[in-house]
Design an enzyme around this catalytic site. Structure first.
Site, PDB file in Angstrom:
ATOM      1  N   GLU A  98     -31.548  -8.865   4.690  1.00  0.00           N
ATOM      2  CA  GLU A  98     -32.728  -7.638   4.158  1.00  0.00           C
ATOM      3  C   GLU A  98     -33.285  -8.269   3.572  1.00  0.00           C
ATOM      4  OE1 GLU A  98     -31.569  -4.494   1.817  1.00  0.00           O
ATOM      5  OE2 GLU A  98     -29.431  -4.251   3.510  1.00  0.00           O
ATOM      6  N   TYR A 121     -26.159   2.600   6.677  1.00  0.00           N
ATOM      7  CA  TYR A 121     -25.876   1.646   5.752  1.00  0.00           C
ATOM      8  C   TYR A 121     -25.087   2.882   4.592  1.00  0.00           C
ATOM      9  CZ  TYR A 121     -27.672  -0.571   1.414  1.00  0.00           C
ATOM     10  OH  TYR A 121     -27.763  -1.316   0.133  1.00  0.00           O
ATOM     11  N   ASP A 180     -33.040   1.759  -7.573  1.00  0.00           N
ATOM     12  CA  ASP A 180     -32.820   0.860  -7.601  1.00  0.00           C
ATOM     13  C   ASP A 180     -32.170   0.347  -9.436  1.00  0.00           C
ATOM     14  OD1 ASP A 180     -33.023  -1.299  -5.402  1.00  0.00           O
ATOM     15  OD2 ASP A 180     -34.913  -0.788  -5.468  1.00  0.00           O
TER      16      ASP A 180
END
Ligand SMILES: Cc1ncc(COP(=O)(O)O)c(C=O)c1O
Lengths: 255, 394
Positions: free
Chosen positions: A40, A163, A51
């Site tokens: 990734e 994911y 994040d």
């Protein structure tokens, strides 16, 4: 489109442009050498709301170093690897370039999948169509809060792998694997798409216990970002860390 | 217009957020739909706005300003609302909603500190835990509000990332929400963010325009020729405008911060004029007009007033500008400062620097015979900035 391995997969993430723009192909190759199964590559966006601090800081450094979408595609194309590459970025970067054009650029440099942490399935029509047209996988995230009805909707569109976000919150290396991971994996059992678990993974034991819990792969990001940033010989350090986590993942299946 | 079933205003709006937040957003959509037509909820909210907040706020005929610009100028006195800005309308609404939804913690971002203050007030008044994120730069320039929030029991977390302004505070609040989504409600402070926030915040603020309409008819026997408001995210703007959208004879002016220049360089916009010079993009959960560079990276905005210093704007307002219903304008830092002094001297009202941008339009343009300017807040919080800018020492 992504060929997911039969054995437990390790999927490392790093931020393109950190520690330098030139490091991109080197890091990709080091990750492959260490045993990564899918890689990734983060394409920096100035407002990375999904994040935590480690990746936020890496993104700030990468932007400072001059990483842009044009440079990103150029540098990724220089990497000589066999494993599938996936780009992780935020939707404004894709939207601004033009959704079609972005996906075509991915296909051209050998990127086989796209992850967009701020694009829920509801808003994904345009990107989904462009991905299908170009044989690129669109990978969605499933969170601990995602209920069965939403899972169903996501599963209709996802390809490559799903994911599974191991915990609430943002990305960032942690000391343990969250218990919610196993609940989510259980709820995904009936779906035959590879499941990769990420968010907080930093150690061999984490990788092992995630695979033991029924996942097909392990995603680790912040730990690779730290490894790349903190070591002068970043390629070697990244390769070593990959080897460790891959070992953990594989051992999870044997037990 | 109201958002369509997908939460869109034309192409604008939507829900561009991490999956982890989607269930909370769906839950909020349901709660909002339900309480919007729940008389108990609305009675409760209206009673609190009246008895705690001080609504209705007056529509004040400003004699000196009128004289100066040669038309009847009225100020909608949101500066007189409890807390000193329009922000309480929304904060109380959302805090009440959060309570009904069973959330025992609320979080919010703040730029000028007015929304943080309003949220801290609402939380204290309703007995809910409250945490506020505020850019480090904004903390520096809006200290009185930081202290007010702390006095009312809210925790104020400085945000050091980016340039430490509103945009960065929103990022950090979204991250907190993603971590604590199960028991926490995010009281967003403007008509920005993912659906249903833009529509919901506008509804909570639309009381401003309803009162302007009624008070205009009482005082002048007709609707105003124009309504003027400043636009950061755009909540006081949409609040003032919403009731007039169908009255084509009423001109609606959204005044953005022109900052020090409308030019844009690679890293910075020395303004926060996204309605005027922004491009279509996705920021903080919505598709809207934003300030971005040639790669789609968000530009750092600038304004003398912290509450306008934001690189995006509400999607509904962006839509109304595109469709021609709302006229986008700018006032720069100097014009706002001039207006700040003008209103203080001529009317004995110290306006917020944000609101001063709206007032500044009076000197720049003929707005008709009967003009309402939404005075979104009072300027006590801005005295440090103004003293510094004017080189005054007391
Ligand atoms: C007094 C005042 N006016 C206006 C604004 C701008 O916000 P909005 O455009 O959402 O009304 C703020 C924001 O802090 C404010 O404090």
């Amino acid at each position: 489109m992504i060929e997911f391995p039969d054995e437990p997969a390790l999927i490392p993430y790093f931020t393109a442009g950190d520690p330098s723009v030139e490091s991109v192909p080197e890091i990709i190759e080091a990750l492959e050498d260490g045993g990564a199964d899918v890689i990734e590559v983060g394409l920096p966006f100035s407002e990375p709301v999904a994040d935590g601090p480690t990746i936020q800081e890496a993104i700030a450094r990468a932007l400072e170093n001059g990483m842009t979408p044009d440079v990103f595609f150029e540098k990724v194309s220089e990497a000589e690897v066999e494993v599938p590459l996936v780009v992780m970025t935020y939707y404004n970067i894709i939207f601004h370039r033009g959704v079609e054009e972005f996906v075509e650029d991915c296909a051209e440099v050998g990127i086989e999948g796209i992850i967009v942490p701020d694009l829920p399935v509801e808003e994904s029509d345009e990107l989904y169509e462009a991905c299908r047209k170009n044989d690129v996988d669109l990978i969605f995230i499933i969170a601990p809060t995602t209920d069965d009805e939403r899972i169903e909707g996501i599963m209709e569109r996802v390809s490559g792998f799903v994911y599974v976000q191991a915990r609430l919150g943002t990305t960032g290396a942690r000391e343990d694997v969250s218990g919610t991971t196993y609940d989510v994996l259980e709820r995904l059992e009936g779906y035959d798409v590879p499941k990769a678990v990420g968010f907080g993974v930093s150690k061999e034991e984490h990788a092992r216990s995630i695979i033991e819990g029924g996942a097909d792969g392990v995603v680790a990001g912040s730990v690779f970002v730290e490894t790349a940033a903190e070591n002068e010989e970043y390629a070697e350090a990244v390769e070593e860390k990959t080897r460790e986590l891959k070992r953990g993942a594989v051992s999870g299946e044997e037990r | 217009m109201t958002a369509n079933s997908e939460g869109k205003f034309g192409d604008y709006g939507g829900q561009y957020v991490p999956e982890v937040l989607m269930p909370a957003i769906e839950e909020l959509e349901e709660a909002y739909d339900e309480y919007l037509s729940d008389d108990d909820f609305l009675d409760d909210l209206n009673a609190k706005l009246r008895d705690y907040g001080g609504r209705p706020t007056p529509l004040y005929h400003a004699p000196e300003l009128s004289e100066r610009v040669g038309s009847k100028v009225y100020l909608k006195r949101e500066d007189l609302l409890h807390g000193g800005a329009h922000k309480l309308n929304n904060a109380l609404g959302q805090a009440l909603l959060a309570k009904r939804m069973g959330k025992d913690r609320i979080i919010a971002e703040t730029g000028a500190g007015q929304h943080g203050t309003a949220t801290a007030m609402a939380a204290a008044a309703l007995g809910i835990d409250c945490e506020i994120y505020m850019g480090a730069k904004d903390i520096e320039r809006q200290k009185p509000n930081v202290f007010r929030m702390r006095l009312m029991g809210a925790e104020v977390n400085p945000v050091e990332t980016g340039t430490g302004t509103l945009k960065d505070a929103i990022n950090e609040t979204l991250r907190d929400w993603a971590t604590n989504v199960e028991d926490t409600h995010y009281v967003i402070g403007s008509i920005v963010g993912p659906h249903p926030f833009p529509a919901m915040v506008r509804d909570f603020q639309s009381v401003i325009g309803r009162e302007i309409r009624q008070q205009s008819v009482e005082k002048e026997g007709r609707l105003p020729d124009s309504v003027v408001a400043c636009a950061g995210g755009g909540s006081n703007t949409m609040g003032a405008f919403y009731d007039f959208i169908d009255d084509e004879e009423v001109d609606l002016y959204a005044v953005e911060a022109g900052g020090s220049s409308l030019e844009v360089n690679e890293e910075r916009a020395p303004n926060s004029a996204s309605l005027n010079i922004g491009e279509e993009g996705v920021l903080h959960g919505a598709r809207t007009k934003i300030l971005e560079d040639e790669d789609g990276q968000i530009l750092e905005s600038h304004s003398l007033s912290a509450g306008l210093d934001y690189s995006g704007v509400g999607p509904e307002l962006a839509y109304l500008v595109d469709s021609g219903r709302v006229e986008p304008r700018t006032a720069d830092d100097d014009e706002a400062l001039e207006a700040f002094h003008l209103v203080s001297e001529t009317e004995g009202i110290i306006p917020a620097l944000e609101s001063s941008h709206a007032v500044a339009l009076l000197e720049k343009e003929d707005l008709g015979d009967f003009v309402v300017v939404n005075l979104s807040g009072r300027g006590d919080k801005d005295l440090d900035t103004v003293m510094e800018k004017s080189g005054v020492e007391v």
